[in-house]
Design a protein around this motif. Structure first.
Motif, PDB file in Angstrom:
ATOM      1  N   GLY A  28       0.813  -1.214   0.000  1.00 45.49           N
ATOM      2  CA  GLY A  28       0.000   0.000   0.000  1.00 45.49           C
ATOM      3  C   GLY A  28       0.847   1.265   0.000  1.00 45.49           C
ATOM      4  O   GLY A  28       0.535   2.240  -0.678  1.00 45.49           O
ATOM      5  N   ALA A  29       1.960   1.222   0.729  1.00 41.63           N
ATOM      6  CA  ALA A  29       2.834   2.395   0.818  1.00 41.63           C
ATOM      7  C   ALA A  29       3.693   2.577  -0.424  1.00 41.63           C
ATOM      8  O   ALA A  29       3.957   3.712  -0.835  1.00 41.63           O
ATOM      9  CB  ALA A  29       3.731   2.279   2.052  1.00 41.63           C
ATOM     10  N   HIS A  30       4.128   1.479  -1.033  1.00 44.24           N
ATOM     11  CA  HIS A  30       5.058   1.558  -2.166  1.00 44.24           C
ATOM     12  C   HIS A  30       4.397   1.350  -3.527  1.00 44.24           C
ATOM     13  O   HIS A  30       5.050   1.545  -4.546  1.00 44.24           O
ATOM     14  CB  HIS A  30       6.161   0.502  -2.019  1.00 44.24           C
ATOM     15  CG  HIS A  30       7.056   0.710  -0.858  1.00 44.24           C
ATOM     16  ND1 HIS A  30       8.043   1.650  -0.833  1.00 44.24           N
ATOM     17  CD2 HIS A  30       7.092   0.093   0.352  1.00 44.24           C
ATOM     18  CE1 HIS A  30       8.662   1.619   0.330  1.00 44.24           C
ATOM     19  NE2 HIS A  30       8.102   0.672   1.078  1.00 44.24           N
ATOM     20  N   GLY A  31       3.136   0.950  -3.555  1.00 44.34           N
ATOM     21  CA  GLY A  31       2.543   0.453  -4.787  1.00 44.34           C
ATOM     22  C   GLY A  31       1.796   1.435  -5.659  1.00 44.34           C
ATOM     23  O   GLY A  31       1.146   1.007  -6.610  1.00 44.34           O
ATOM     24  N   LYS A  32       1.880   2.707  -5.385  1.00 42.90           N
ATOM     25  CA  LYS A  32       1.111   3.690  -6.168  1.00 42.90           C
ATOM     26  C   LYS A  32       1.316   3.515  -7.683  1.00 42.90           C
ATOM     27  O   LYS A  32       0.379   3.644  -8.461  1.00 42.90           O
ATOM     28  CB  LYS A  32       1.495   5.101  -5.747  1.00 42.90           C
ATOM     29  CG  LYS A  32       0.737   6.186  -6.456  1.00 42.90           C
ATOM     30  CD  LYS A  32       1.129   7.566  -5.941  1.00 42.90           C
ATOM     31  CE  LYS A  32       0.364   8.647  -6.650  1.00 42.90           C
ATOM     32  NZ  LYS A  32       0.728   9.975  -6.159  1.00 42.90           N
ATOM     33  N   TYR A  33       2.538   3.204  -8.084  1.00 50.46           N
ATOM     34  CA  TYR A  33       2.839   3.057  -9.506  1.00 50.46           C
ATOM     35  C   TYR A  33       3.076   1.597  -9.903  1.00 50.46           C
ATOM     36  O   TYR A  33       3.568   1.327 -10.988  1.00 50.46           O
ATOM     37  CB  TYR A  33       4.065   3.897  -9.879  1.00 50.46           C
ATOM     38  CG  TYR A  33       3.840   5.356  -9.604  1.00 50.46           C
ATOM     39  CD1 TYR A  33       2.982   6.104 -10.403  1.00 50.46           C
ATOM     40  CD2 TYR A  33       4.452   5.988  -8.526  1.00 50.46           C
ATOM     41  CE1 TYR A  33       2.744   7.438 -10.141  1.00 50.46           C
ATOM     42  CE2 TYR A  33       4.230   7.326  -8.257  1.00 50.46           C
ATOM     43  CZ  TYR A  33       3.379   8.040  -9.069  1.00 50.46           C
ATOM     44  OH  TYR A  33       3.150   9.362  -8.807  1.00 50.46           O
ATOM     45  N   PHE A  34       2.704   0.671  -9.035  1.00 50.25           N
ATOM     46  CA  PHE A  34       2.874  -0.758  -9.307  1.00 50.25           C
ATOM     47  C   PHE A  34       1.741  -1.210 -10.220  1.00 50.25           C
ATOM     48  O   PHE A  34       0.717  -1.719  -9.794  1.00 50.25           O
ATOM     49  CB  PHE A  34       2.889  -1.527  -7.982  1.00 50.25           C
ATOM     50  CG  PHE A  34       3.120  -3.009  -8.098  1.00 50.25           C
ATOM     51  CD1 PHE A  34       3.815  -3.576  -9.155  1.00 50.25           C
ATOM     52  CD2 PHE A  34       2.656  -3.853  -7.098  1.00 50.25           C
ATOM     53  CE1 PHE A  34       4.029  -4.947  -9.228  1.00 50.25           C
ATOM     54  CE2 PHE A  34       2.868  -5.230  -7.160  1.00 50.25           C
ATOM     55  CZ  PHE A  34       3.556  -5.769  -8.223  1.00 50.25           C
ATOM     56  N   THR A  35       1.944  -0.987 -11.508  1.00 49.47           N
ATOM     57  CA  THR A  35       0.964  -1.320 -12.534  1.00 49.47           C
ATOM     58  C   THR A  35       1.682  -2.074 -13.642  1.00 49.47           C
ATOM     59  O   THR A  35       2.499  -1.494 -14.362  1.00 49.47           O
ATOM     60  CB  THR A  35       0.282  -0.051 -13.082  1.00 49.47           C
ATOM     61  OG1 THR A  35      -0.392   0.610 -12.004  1.00 49.47           O
ATOM     62  CG2 THR A  35      -0.703  -0.379 -14.184  1.00 49.47           C
ATOM     63  N   CYS A  36       1.426  -3.365 -13.716  1.00 48.63           N
ATOM     64  CA  CYS A  36       2.044  -4.222 -14.734  1.00 48.63           C
ATOM     65  C   CYS A  36       1.361  -5.584 -14.688  1.00 48.63           C
ATOM     66  O   CYS A  36       0.495  -5.817 -13.850  1.00 48.63           O
ATOM     67  CB  CYS A  36       3.551  -4.369 -14.484  1.00 48.63           C
ATOM     68  SG  CYS A  36       3.979  -5.185 -12.937  1.00 48.63           S
ATOM     69  N   MET A  51      -1.568  -6.196 -12.108  1.00 45.92           N
ATOM     70  CA  MET A  51      -1.586  -5.222 -11.017  1.00 45.92           C
ATOM     71  C   MET A  51      -1.984  -3.851 -11.546  1.00 45.92           C
ATOM     72  O   MET A  51      -1.619  -3.471 -12.659  1.00 45.92           O
ATOM     73  CB  MET A  51      -0.191  -5.128 -10.383  1.00 45.92           C
ATOM     74  CG  MET A  51       0.309  -6.419  -9.772  1.00 45.92           C
ATOM     75  SD  MET A  51      -0.719  -7.027  -8.436  1.00 45.92           S
ATOM     76  CE  MET A  51      -0.654  -5.653  -7.283  1.00 45.92           C
ATOM     77  N   ASN A  52      -2.735  -3.111 -10.730  1.00 51.81           N
ATOM     78  CA  ASN A  52      -3.106  -1.740 -11.065  1.00 51.81           C
ATOM     79  C   ASN A  52      -2.976  -0.901  -9.796  1.00 51.81           C
ATOM     80  O   ASN A  52      -3.741  -1.093  -8.857  1.00 51.81           O
ATOM     81  CB  ASN A  52      -4.529  -1.675 -11.626  1.00 51.81           C
ATOM     82  CG  ASN A  52      -4.878  -0.291 -12.120  1.00 51.81           C
ATOM     83  OD1 ASN A  52      -3.998   0.539 -12.312  1.00 51.81           O
ATOM     84  ND2 ASN A  52      -6.149  -0.046 -12.327  1.00 51.81           N
ATOM     85  N   ALA A  53      -2.006   0.001  -9.793  1.00 52.06           N
ATOM     86  CA  ALA A  53      -1.768   0.908  -8.665  1.00 52.06           C
ATOM     87  C   ALA A  53      -1.637   0.153  -7.337  1.00 52.06           C
ATOM     88  O   ALA A  53      -2.172   0.560  -6.321  1.00 52.06           O
ATOM     89  CB  ALA A  53      -2.852   1.970  -8.589  1.00 52.06           C
ATOM     90  N   GLY A  54      -0.918  -0.974  -7.370  1.00 53.99           N
ATOM     91  CA  GLY A  54      -0.646  -1.721  -6.155  1.00 53.99           C
ATOM     92  C   GLY A  54      -1.718  -2.711  -5.746  1.00 53.99           C
ATOM     93  O   GLY A  54      -1.552  -3.435  -4.769  1.00 53.99           O
ATOM     94  N   CYS A 120       7.886  -4.080  -4.750  1.00 54.34           N
ATOM     95  CA  CYS A 120       6.535  -4.642  -4.602  1.00 54.34           C
ATOM     96  C   CYS A 120       6.495  -6.108  -5.013  1.00 54.34           C
ATOM     97  O   CYS A 120       5.836  -6.917  -4.345  1.00 54.34           O
ATOM     98  CB  CYS A 120       5.528  -3.820  -5.393  1.00 54.34           C
ATOM     99  SG  CYS A 120       5.227  -2.189  -4.686  1.00 54.34           S
ATOM    100  N   VAL A 121       7.188  -6.483  -6.074  1.00 56.61           N
ATOM    101  CA  VAL A 121       7.220  -7.894  -6.492  1.00 56.61           C
ATOM    102  C   VAL A 121       7.910  -8.722  -5.407  1.00 56.61           C
ATOM    103  O   VAL A 121       7.444  -9.800  -5.053  1.00 56.61           O
ATOM    104  CB  VAL A 121       7.914  -8.065  -7.860  1.00 56.61           C
ATOM    105  CG1 VAL A 121       8.137  -9.535  -8.185  1.00 56.61           C
ATOM    106  CG2 VAL A 121       7.107  -7.395  -8.961  1.00 56.61           C
ATOM    107  N   THR A 122       8.995  -8.194  -4.854  1.00 57.12           N
ATOM    108  CA  THR A 122       9.687  -8.890  -3.767  1.00 57.12           C
ATOM    109  C   THR A 122       8.747  -9.101  -2.591  1.00 57.12           C
ATOM    110  O   THR A 122       8.693 -10.182  -2.006  1.00 57.12           O
ATOM    111  CB  THR A 122      10.930  -8.099  -3.334  1.00 57.12           C
ATOM    112  OG1 THR A 122      11.828  -8.022  -4.438  1.00 57.12           O
ATOM    113  CG2 THR A 122      11.625  -8.755  -2.154  1.00 57.12           C
ATOM    114  N   ARG A 123       7.990  -8.081  -2.248  1.00 54.14           N
ATOM    115  CA  ARG A 123       7.046  -8.207  -1.141  1.00 54.14           C
ATOM    116  C   ARG A 123       5.968  -9.242  -1.468  1.00 54.14           C
ATOM    117  O   ARG A 123       5.572 -10.025  -0.605  1.00 54.14           O
ATOM    118  CB  ARG A 123       6.410  -6.849  -0.816  1.00 54.14           C
ATOM    119  CG  ARG A 123       5.416  -6.903   0.295  1.00 54.14           C
ATOM    120  CD  ARG A 123       6.046  -7.322   1.611  1.00 54.14           C
ATOM    121  NE  ARG A 123       5.000  -7.528   2.614  1.00 54.14           N
ATOM    122  CZ  ARG A 123       5.032  -8.473   3.527  1.00 54.14           C
ATOM    123  NH1 ARG A 123       6.064  -9.277   3.634  1.00 54.14           N
ATOM    124  NH2 ARG A 123       4.040  -8.600   4.377  1.00 54.14           N
TER     125      ARG A 123
END
Length: 138
Positions: A28-36, A51-54, A120-123
C-alpha cells in the motif's frame, strides 16, 4: 496473518493472494505506480497477475499462450516455489535473486519492468509465506 499448513488449490490461492496483497501495508505504501502484468510459472500452475496501482486487478489461472499478456515472467520448479511458501525459507529460497543463482529460477521478458517494480514484487513473493503455494507435485 499466520502461515497456512495445507497446500491451497489454485482458486483458494488466488483469493488468499489477492486479499494478502490488497491489505498489505508495505505494498500500500510503495505500490502507487505498481501497474504491470507478470507470469508466475510454478510448474504445476501458471498465474498471470495483473496489477493496477498496487492492487490485484486480476489473476488468470493456467491461461493459454494467447489468453493473458504479461511483461515479465518468474519461472521455477514446484519444489522451489514450495520452499518460498514456508514460514522460514532455507537459504537460497528467501528471494528471487538467490533462487536464480541456483539456476532453477529464471527471470524472463521485460526485466526493466521487473526492476521498476522490484520492491513490490519482492514483497509479493514474501506473501507466499502466508498464502502458501498451490503446487501439486510433492
Amino acid at each position: 496473518m499466520t502461515a497456512i499448513t495445507a497446500t491451497p488449490s489454485a482458486q483458494e490461492w488466488v483469493k488468499a493472494f489477492t486479499q494478502a496483497n490488497d491489505q498489505d501495508p508495505e505494498i500500500g505504501a510503495h505500490g502507487k505506480y505498481f501497474t504491470c502484468s507478470y507470469l508466475l510459472d510454478m510448474e504445476d500452475h501458471l498465474f498471470v497477475i495483473r496489477m493496477n496501482a498496487g492492487k490485484v486487478a486480476e489473476i488468470a489461472v493456467d491461461p493459454g499462450p494467447l489468453d493473458a499478456a504479461y511483461q515479465f515472467a518468474i519461472k521455477a520448479s514446484s519444489a522451489t516455489w514450495r520452499e518460498f511458501g514456508v514460514d522460514m525459507p532455507k537459504p537460497m529460497f528467501h528471494g528471487i535473486w538467490a533462487a536464480t543463482f541456483q539456476r532453477d529460477m529464471r527471470l524472463e521478458g521485460e526485466i526493466l519492468v521487473l526492476m521498476q517494480n522490484l520492491r513490490c514484487v519482492t514483497r509479493q513473493i514474501e506473501l507466499l509465506r502466508t498464502t502458501g503455494v498451490p503446487c501439486l507435485n510433492p
